[in-house]
Design an enzyme around this catalytic site. Structure first.
Site, PDB file in Angstrom:
ATOM      1  N   LYS A  72       3.793 -11.723 -31.310  1.00 54.58           N
ATOM      2  CA  LYS A  72       3.680 -10.332 -30.880  1.00 54.58           C
ATOM      3  C   LYS A  72       2.632 -10.213 -29.785  1.00 54.58           C
ATOM      4  O   LYS A  72       1.509  -9.760 -30.025  1.00 54.58           O
ATOM      5  CB  LYS A  72       3.240  -9.477 -32.079  1.00 54.58           C
ATOM      6  CG  LYS A  72       4.270  -8.439 -32.436  1.00 54.58           C
ATOM      7  CD  LYS A  72       3.757  -7.517 -33.496  1.00 54.58           C
ATOM      8  CE  LYS A  72       4.868  -6.609 -33.995  1.00 54.58           C
ATOM      9  NZ  LYS A  72       4.427  -5.695 -35.013  1.00 54.58           N
ATOM     10  N   LYS A 128       1.641 -14.739 -34.000  1.00 54.84           N
ATOM     11  CA  LYS A 128       2.515 -13.850 -34.770  1.00 54.84           C
ATOM     12  C   LYS A 128       3.796 -13.531 -33.989  1.00 54.84           C
ATOM     13  O   LYS A 128       4.651 -12.797 -34.455  1.00 54.84           O
ATOM     14  CB  LYS A 128       1.786 -12.522 -35.066  1.00 54.84           C
ATOM     15  CG  LYS A 128       0.708 -12.628 -36.128  1.00 54.84           C
ATOM     16  CD  LYS A 128       0.260 -11.249 -36.624  1.00 54.84           C
ATOM     17  CE  LYS A 128      -0.534 -10.479 -35.580  1.00 54.84           C
ATOM     18  NZ  LYS A 128      -1.131  -9.223 -36.075  1.00 54.84           N
TER      19      LYS A 128
HETATM   20  N1  CTP Z   1      -0.645   2.559 -38.176  1.00 55.02           N
HETATM   21  C1  CTP Z   1      -0.457   3.826 -38.734  1.00 55.02           C
HETATM   22  N2  CTP Z   1       0.505   4.658 -38.238  1.00 55.02           N
HETATM   23  C2  CTP Z   1       1.277   4.266 -37.197  1.00 55.02           C
HETATM   24  C3  CTP Z   1       1.101   2.991 -36.615  1.00 55.02           C
HETATM   25  C4  CTP Z   1       0.114   2.165 -37.126  1.00 55.02           C
HETATM   26  O1  CTP Z   1      -1.156   4.198 -39.682  1.00 55.02           O
HETATM   27  N3  CTP Z   1       2.213   5.085 -36.764  1.00 55.02           N
HETATM   28  C5  CTP Z   1      -1.651   1.669 -38.727  1.00 55.02           C
HETATM   29  C6  CTP Z   1      -1.076   0.371 -39.281  1.00 55.02           C
HETATM   30  O2  CTP Z   1      -0.531   0.582 -40.572  1.00 55.02           O
HETATM   31  C7  CTP Z   1      -2.295  -0.525 -39.284  1.00 55.02           C
HETATM   32  C8  CTP Z   1      -3.078  -0.046 -38.041  1.00 55.02           C
HETATM   33  O3  CTP Z   1      -2.547   1.248 -37.718  1.00 55.02           O
HETATM   34  O4  CTP Z   1      -3.081  -0.299 -40.458  1.00 55.02           O
HETATM   35  C9  CTP Z   1      -2.910  -0.982 -36.860  1.00 55.02           C
HETATM   36  O5  CTP Z   1      -1.529  -1.169 -36.687  1.00 55.02           O
HETATM   37  P1  CTP Z   1      -0.854  -2.008 -35.497  1.00 55.02           P
HETATM   38  O6  CTP Z   1       0.057  -3.002 -36.088  1.00 55.02           O
HETATM   39  O7  CTP Z   1      -1.879  -2.475 -34.541  1.00 55.02           O
HETATM   40  O8  CTP Z   1       0.001  -0.837 -34.776  1.00 55.02           O
HETATM   41  P2  CTP Z   1       1.563  -0.547 -34.800  1.00 55.02           P
HETATM   42  O9  CTP Z   1       1.809   0.690 -33.988  1.00 55.02           O
HETATM   43  O10 CTP Z   1       2.078  -0.561 -36.201  1.00 55.02           O
HETATM   44  O11 CTP Z   1       2.107  -1.797 -33.989  1.00 55.02           O
HETATM   45  P3  CTP Z   1       3.556  -2.510 -34.029  1.00 55.02           P
HETATM   46  O12 CTP Z   1       4.589  -1.515 -33.615  1.00 55.02           O
HETATM   47  O13 CTP Z   1       3.422  -3.640 -33.035  1.00 55.02           O
HETATM   48  O14 CTP Z   1       3.761  -3.012 -35.448  1.00 55.02           O
END
Ligand code: CTP
Length: 191
Positions: A106, A104
């Site tokens: 990432k 991805k």
């Molecule tokens: N999630 C959430 N609230 C946040 C961050 C994440 O509810 N502030 C949720 C995402 O929507 C997902 C789950 O946590 O259902 C896992 O998300 P992940 O992508 O691992 O975390 P992110 O913080 O969103 O990572 P990135 O910044 O890399 O996108």
């Protein structure tokens, strides 16, 4: 809690209950937002004159599933897992593999084992398994027997194609792994 469901009918039902709740909590037993464990399941009952009437069953799902990378575990992660757990009795967490993250584009700071260990400490899931590919979402749903797939609303619509119910929940504002990664870069190196 804001939520978006695959079925418009279910969402309408949820909204109507919510309106009813502000008038009388008796109708549903509890005030919102506590009522976030509705099983959007239709069943028909025979009325006296032979007409079938749809009724909704409100219950917790027995098995639910969610997916994520959960890198640098933060309170947004904790928050969504806690809400997922409120919708089902048994929660499966599909934790993305390091290879999938790489594909991805990432790369995670922590590897799979470390990320898994941290989630286990939060004690919000019942079973963690490795998610190897995004396309296999429905296979995981079938294998686990999950009746509901839950994700944050950054994914609205993305998994409507799976065979179980789908629920997208509001993300916790102002926190993300990306933000934490950015902050790590601006802090001075460890001495
Ligand atoms: N999630 C959430 N609230 C946040 C961050 C994440 O509810 N502030 C949720 C995402 O929507 C997902 C789950 O946590 O259902 C896992 O998300 P992940 O992508 O691992 O975390 P992110 O913080 O969103 O990572 P990135 O910044 O890399 O996108």
């Amino acid at each position: 809690t804001n939520m978006f469901c695959k079925s418009k009918e279910s969402y309408k039902y949820y909204s109507e209950l919510k309106t009813a709740a502000s008038v009388s909590s008796e109708h549903i037993g509890q005030q919102f937002p506590n009522l976030f464990y509705i099983k959007f399941h239709r069943q028909t009952t025979e009325t006296g004159d032979g007409i079938e009437e749809p009724i909704f069953i409100r219950d917790k799902y027995s098995k639910g599933i969610t997916f994520g990378t959960f890198d640098l575990f933060h309170y947004g992660h904790n928050n969504i897992l806690a809400r997922c757990k409120n919708f089902c009795n048994y929660l499966y967490i599909g934790l993305s593999s390091d290879e999938l993250n790489e594909r991805k584009g990432k790369n995670s700071v922590d590897n799979y084992e470390k990320r898994k260990e941290v989630i286990e400490c939060a004690n919000l899931g019942d079973e963690i398994f490795k998610e190897e590919s995004l396309e296999q979402k429905n296979d995981y749903v079938i294998q686990t027997g999950a009746e509901i797939l839950m994700m944050g609303d950054d994914w609205i619509g993305a998994f409507d194609w799976v065979s179980c119910d789908v629920l997208y929940m509001e993300r916790t504002p102002n926190i993300s792994t990306t933000l934490l990664k950015t902050m790590m870069k601006i802090l001075p190196q460890e001495v």
